[in-house]
Design a protein around this motif. Structure first.
Motif, PDB file in Angstrom:
ATOM      1  N   ALA A 114       0.834  -1.204   0.000  1.00  7.59           N
ATOM      2  CA  ALA A 114       0.000   0.000   0.000  1.00  7.59           C
ATOM      3  C   ALA A 114       0.863   1.247   0.000  1.00  7.59           C
ATOM      4  CB  ALA A 114      -0.912  -0.014   1.223  1.00  7.59           C
ATOM      5  N   ALA A 115       1.978   1.242   0.786  1.00  8.01           N
ATOM      6  CA  ALA A 115       2.872   2.398   0.809  1.00  8.01           C
ATOM      7  C   ALA A 115       3.535   2.598  -0.547  1.00  8.01           C
ATOM      8  CB  ALA A 115       3.913   2.229   1.907  1.00  8.01           C
ATOM      9  N   ILE A 116       3.933   1.496  -1.195  1.00  9.19           N
ATOM     10  CA  ILE A 116       4.552   1.600  -2.518  1.00  9.19           C
ATOM     11  C   ILE A 116       3.550   2.135  -3.533  1.00  9.19           C
ATOM     12  CG2 ILE A 116       5.531   0.248  -4.418  1.00  9.19           C
ATOM     13  CD1 ILE A 116       6.806  -1.567  -2.330  1.00  9.19           C
ATOM     14  N   ALA A 117       2.289   1.736  -3.418  1.00  2.00           N
ATOM     15  CA  ALA A 117       1.268   2.226  -4.338  1.00  2.00           C
ATOM     16  C   ALA A 117       1.065   3.730  -4.196  1.00  2.00           C
ATOM     17  CB  ALA A 117      -0.038   1.483  -4.084  1.00  2.00           C
ATOM     18  N   ILE A 118       1.228   4.236  -2.968  1.00  2.00           N
ATOM     19  CA  ILE A 118       1.054   5.677  -2.741  1.00  2.00           C
ATOM     20  C   ILE A 118       2.297   6.449  -3.160  1.00  2.00           C
ATOM     21  CG2 ILE A 118       0.693   7.437  -0.962  1.00  2.00           C
ATOM     22  CD1 ILE A 118      -0.898   5.358   0.620  1.00  2.00           C
ATOM     23  N   GLU A 119       3.475   6.013  -2.729  1.00  2.00           N
ATOM     24  CA  GLU A 119       4.740   6.688  -3.037  1.00  2.00           C
ATOM     25  C   GLU A 119       5.726   5.635  -3.550  1.00  2.00           C
ATOM     26  OE1 GLU A 119       5.214   9.789  -3.118  1.00  2.00           O
ATOM     27  OE2 GLU A 119       3.466  10.539  -2.017  1.00  2.00           O
ATOM     28  N   PRO A 120       5.738   5.342  -4.823  1.00  2.00           N
ATOM     29  CA  PRO A 120       6.617   4.290  -5.365  1.00  2.00           C
ATOM     30  C   PRO A 120       8.087   4.722  -5.371  1.00  2.00           C
ATOM     31  CG  PRO A 120       5.423   5.385  -7.136  1.00  2.00           C
ATOM     32  CD  PRO A 120       4.858   5.924  -5.859  1.00  2.00           C
ATOM     33  N   GLY A 121       8.955   3.752  -5.172  1.00  2.00           N
ATOM     34  CA  GLY A 121      10.386   3.992  -5.301  1.00  2.00           C
ATOM     35  C   GLY A 121      11.032   4.675  -4.128  1.00  2.00           C
ATOM     36  N   VAL A 122      10.390   4.706  -2.981  1.00  2.00           N
ATOM     37  CA  VAL A 122      10.962   5.368  -1.809  1.00  2.00           C
ATOM     38  C   VAL A 122      11.560   4.309  -0.889  1.00  2.00           C
ATOM     39  CG1 VAL A 122      10.495   6.803   0.215  1.00  2.00           C
ATOM     40  CG2 VAL A 122       9.334   7.280  -1.955  1.00  2.00           C
ATOM     41  N   ILE A 123      12.788   4.543  -0.444  1.00  2.00           N
ATOM     42  CA  ILE A 123      13.440   3.667   0.516  1.00  2.00           C
ATOM     43  C   ILE A 123      13.344   4.327   1.888  1.00  2.00           C
ATOM     44  CG2 ILE A 123      15.613   2.592   1.191  1.00  2.00           C
ATOM     45  CD1 ILE A 123      16.414   2.580  -1.730  1.00  2.00           C
ATOM     46  N   TYR A 124      12.807   3.617   2.856  1.00  2.00           N
ATOM     47  CA  TYR A 124      12.571   4.169   4.185  1.00  2.00           C
ATOM     48  C   TYR A 124      13.677   3.753   5.147  1.00  2.00           C
ATOM     49  CZ  TYR A 124       7.903   5.028   2.317  1.00  2.00           C
ATOM     50  OH  TYR A 124       6.858   5.462   1.552  1.00  2.00           O
ATOM     51  N   GLU A 144      28.300  14.738   0.759  1.00  2.00           N
ATOM     52  CA  GLU A 144      29.388  14.866  -0.202  1.00  2.00           C
ATOM     53  C   GLU A 144      29.025  14.214  -1.530  1.00  2.00           C
ATOM     54  OE1 GLU A 144      32.835  13.242   1.562  1.00  2.00           O
ATOM     55  OE2 GLU A 144      32.993  14.776   3.133  1.00  2.00           O
ATOM     56  N   GLU A 145      28.125  13.226  -1.492  1.00  2.00           N
ATOM     57  CA  GLU A 145      27.779  12.511  -2.708  1.00  2.00           C
ATOM     58  C   GLU A 145      26.662  13.194  -3.489  1.00  2.00           C
ATOM     59  OE1 GLU A 145      27.019   8.422  -2.016  1.00  2.00           O
ATOM     60  OE2 GLU A 145      28.647   8.164  -0.580  1.00  2.00           O
ATOM     61  N   TYR A 146      25.674  13.733  -2.772  1.00  2.00           N
ATOM     62  CA  TYR A 146      24.570  14.372  -3.486  1.00  2.00           C
ATOM     63  C   TYR A 146      23.853  15.325  -2.536  1.00  2.00           C
ATOM     64  CZ  TYR A 146      21.476  11.127  -1.024  1.00  2.00           C
ATOM     65  OH  TYR A 146      20.790  10.428  -0.063  1.00  2.00           O
ATOM     66  N   ASP A 147      23.114  16.256  -3.103  1.00  2.00           N
ATOM     67  CA  ASP A 147      22.341  17.185  -2.301  1.00  2.00           C
ATOM     68  C   ASP A 147      21.141  16.464  -1.688  1.00  2.00           C
ATOM     69  OD1 ASP A 147      24.012  19.241  -2.925  1.00  2.00           O
ATOM     70  OD2 ASP A 147      22.837  19.889  -4.670  1.00  2.00           O
ATOM     71  N   GLN A 148      20.706  16.981  -0.563  1.00  2.00           N
ATOM     72  CA  GLN A 148      19.511  16.414   0.072  1.00  2.00           C
ATOM     73  C   GLN A 148      18.311  16.694  -0.820  1.00  2.00           C
ATOM     74  OE1 GLN A 148      19.236  17.805   4.177  1.00  2.00           O
ATOM     75  NE2 GLN A 148      21.447  18.135   4.198  1.00  2.00           N
ATOM     76  N   GLN A 149      17.547  15.649  -1.095  1.00  3.27           N
ATOM     77  CA  GLN A 149      16.418  15.767  -2.013  1.00  3.27           C
ATOM     78  C   GLN A 149      15.151  15.254  -1.339  1.00  3.27           C
ATOM     79  OE1 GLN A 149      17.579  13.705  -5.591  1.00  3.27           O
ATOM     80  NE2 GLN A 149      18.708  15.480  -6.380  1.00  3.27           N
ATOM     81  N   VAL A 150      14.042  15.797  -1.770  1.00  2.42           N
ATOM     82  CA  VAL A 150      12.741  15.461  -1.201  1.00  2.42           C
ATOM     83  C   VAL A 150      12.204  14.207  -1.886  1.00  2.42           C
ATOM     84  CG1 VAL A 150      10.366  16.239  -0.909  1.00  2.42           C
ATOM     85  CG2 VAL A 150      12.252  17.853  -0.610  1.00  2.42           C
ATOM     86  N   ALA A 151      11.754  13.248  -1.078  1.00  3.21           N
ATOM     87  CA  ALA A 151      11.092  12.065  -1.631  1.00  3.21           C
ATOM     88  C   ALA A 151       9.612  12.361  -1.868  1.00  3.21           C
ATOM     89  CB  ALA A 151      11.252  10.883  -0.682  1.00  3.21           C
ATOM     90  N   PHE A 152       8.956  12.961  -0.864  1.00  3.02           N
ATOM     91  CA  PHE A 152       7.549  13.381  -1.025  1.00  3.02           C
ATOM     92  C   PHE A 152       7.186  14.331   0.108  1.00  3.02           C
ATOM     93  CE2 PHE A 152       7.554   9.365   1.303  1.00  3.02           C
ATOM     94  CZ  PHE A 152       6.769   9.644   2.408  1.00  3.02           C
ATOM     95  N   THR A 153       6.155  15.100  -0.126  1.00  3.50           N
ATOM     96  CA  THR A 153       5.637  16.010   0.897  1.00  3.50           C
ATOM     97  C   THR A 153       4.657  15.253   1.780  1.00  3.50           C
ATOM     98  OG1 THR A 153       5.885  17.969  -0.495  1.00  3.50           O
ATOM     99  CG2 THR A 153       4.341  18.132   1.331  1.00  3.50           C
ATOM    100  N   VAL A 154       4.860  15.347   3.071  1.00  2.68           N
ATOM    101  CA  VAL A 154       3.953  14.700   4.022  1.00  2.68           C
ATOM    102  C   VAL A 154       2.823  15.658   4.405  1.00  2.68           C
ATOM    103  CG1 VAL A 154       3.772  13.564   6.264  1.00  2.68           C
ATOM    104  CG2 VAL A 154       5.855  13.313   4.897  1.00  2.68           C
ATOM    105  N   VAL A 155       3.187  16.833   4.922  1.00  4.62           N
ATOM    106  CA  VAL A 155       2.207  17.856   5.316  1.00  4.62           C
ATOM    107  C   VAL A 155       2.498  19.118   4.528  1.00  4.62           C
ATOM    108  CG1 VAL A 155       1.267  19.226   7.216  1.00  4.62           C
ATOM    109  CG2 VAL A 155       2.042  16.876   7.630  1.00  4.62           C
TER     110      VAL A 155
END
Length: 461
Positions: free
Chosen positions: A252-262, A428-439
């Motif tokens: 269900a979580a993947i269906a809502i936000e696919p490709g996110v590693i928690y 050092e490897e990459y900038d902090q990026q947003v996976a999804f907006t929660v609120v």
């Protein structure tokens, strides 16, 4: 006038009465002013034939001043000079007190009268000095007693002005206390709004005398936190129902936000929270909340007042009671629309085993279940937040960020501290990026209320 003030004034009045009685008694006993500045002492055996009562015949009249017998027993020039000097000084003191009293608030007539008295008394002092130098003072007892009476009258006047000044200060302090009490009540409400406490123990209340003009972004920010608490309680309830129905939460979580590693297993709840926020806040930017046939005043101030009245009315009532009293209200329509969109028929069927909740809502009724009660409380707070946002002079506008956007502390905050630490380690490897907006976040004039996001915890492929 209180007892302290009475005690301050009474001695002066008593002295004034005594001096005045002494003066009248002197004139009554002699019939005329002392002849040739000579005053004799009346003895008890003397006969009095000018109309005195019998008991008065035994009185022994003594002036307050010491009589120095120098030949003809006339009053010493220094005694008279001091009496008239003290009288003029007391009069000057009373006039100066009157002058101060008339300055705030400004009283032009009072200032002019006090100025004339001061000038007159200064002139009297100059004449008194000249008479003393020229040895032309009036040394009669009557003049001395009149000077004492004048002194006591001036003292009484000074005390009366002091009393008026104190009464004015009391009124001023009372008005300041009333103003500070209103500020205290407003500050107390803001403190209650900003106070962080548990969801079940924090009660949100609106003071009775709150005005539309007093609202600002602080109130909105505090009520937003209050709203998110209820929203998260609904998410927990929904996840519990999903677990009871043996749903695959990961799928269900993947269906809502696919490709996110928690980072953690329980972080999957943020995906469900994101889903609920998207559905419940959809249309928040519109005054009618995208409700069908919702007509609103076009004039800005009338519209602000309408939303504020809705906020105050619904805030002080139970949501279920409000729905029962007015099932066709805008709030009732909002609850129906949002429930239908948020709770899919398959989800309701898995939770309840049937579609009774949906059927009741379609029939114009409202279910009496624990799950719907939790939803209803969340819907009420989001509806009130919308009313509060459009009660502000500068309406609250909503925003969110898309996946892959660079994390910015100016507009965002992370929902999990550990994921931010992990992202810092990989900086050092990459900038902090947003996976999804929660609120979602909000803008009110120049103020930004941060949106809450979940960050990517691995380098994107």
């Amino acid at each position: 006038m209180d007892s302290a003030q009475q005690s301050a004034v009474t001695p002066s009045k008593n002295k004034f009465v005594q001096a005045f009685a002494k003066f009248l008694h002197l004139r009554a006993t002699t019939g005329v002013a002392p002849l040739d500045n000579f005053v004799r002492k009346i003895k008890p055996q003397d006969k009095v034939t000018n109309g005195l009562l019998e008991e008065d015949r035994n009185w022994d009249i003594q002036p307050q001043f010491d009589i120095k017998e120098k030949g003809s027993q006339q009053w010493d020039a220094l005694e008279v000079l001091l009496a008239e000097l003290f009288a003029s000084i007391s009069s000057l003191k009373a006039a100066y007190a009157h002058l101060q009293f008339s300055q705030r608030p400004y009283d032009g007539d009072g200032i002019q009268v006090a100025d004339q008295i001061i000038v007159s008394e200064l002139k009297n002092l100059a004449d008194l000095k000249q008479s003393y130098v020229d040895e032309q003072l009036d040394l009669s007892l009557e003049i001395s007693l009149l000077a004492e009476i004048k002194e006591q009258k001036s003292m009484v006047k000074t005390y009366e002005i002091m009393v008026k000044k104190l009464e004015r200060q009391i009124k001023l302090k009372e008005s300041e206390i009333a103003f500070l009490r209103e500020n205290l009540e407003e500050s107390s409400w803001q403190n209650r709004l900003l106070n962080k406490s548990t969801e079940r123990s924090w009660s949100f209340s609106v003071p009775k005398n709150i005005h539309l003009s007093c609202l600002n972004h602080i109130h909105f920010d505090a009520f937003l936190k209050y709203t998110i608490e209820s929203l998260r309680r609904f998410v927990r309830s929904m996840v519990d129902e999903m677990k009871s129905a043996c749903w695959d939460l990961e799928a269900a979580a993947i269906a809502i936000e696919p490709g996110v590693i928690y980072q953690k297993e329980d972080h999957k709840c943020f995906a469900f929270e994101s889903h609920v926020c998207r559905e419940m806040f959809d249309g928040f930017q519109y005054p009618d909340f995208s409700l069908p046939k919702e007509s609103l005043p076009q004039e800005s101030q009338r519209r602000q007042q309408l939303f504020f009245d809705r906020f105050v009315e619904l805030m002080s009532s139970e949501p279920r009671d409000s729905l029962r009293e007015n099932p066709e209200s805008a709030f009732a329509k909002f609850c129906r629309v949002k429930y239908m969109r948020l709770i899919h028929p398959q989800m309701e069927l898995a939770f309840c085993g049937n579609l009774s909740l949906r059927n009741q809502l379609n029939a114009g009724d409202f279910p009496d279940t624990t799950f719907f009660a939790i939803f209803l409380e969340m819907a009420k707070r989001i509806w009130l937040l919308h009313c509060l946002g459009f009660s502000l002079e500068n309406h609250a506008s909503i925003f969110q960020v898309s996946r892959g956007c660079r994390f910015s502390e100016v507009f965002m905050e992370t929902v999990a501290k550990e994921e931010l630490q992990a992202a810092d380690n990989m900086l050092e490897e990459y900038d902090q990026q947003v996976a999804f907006t929660v609120v979602p976040g909000f803008r009110i004039a120049g103020t930004v209320l941060h949106c809450q996001v979940y960050l990517m915890t691995s380098k994107p492929v």
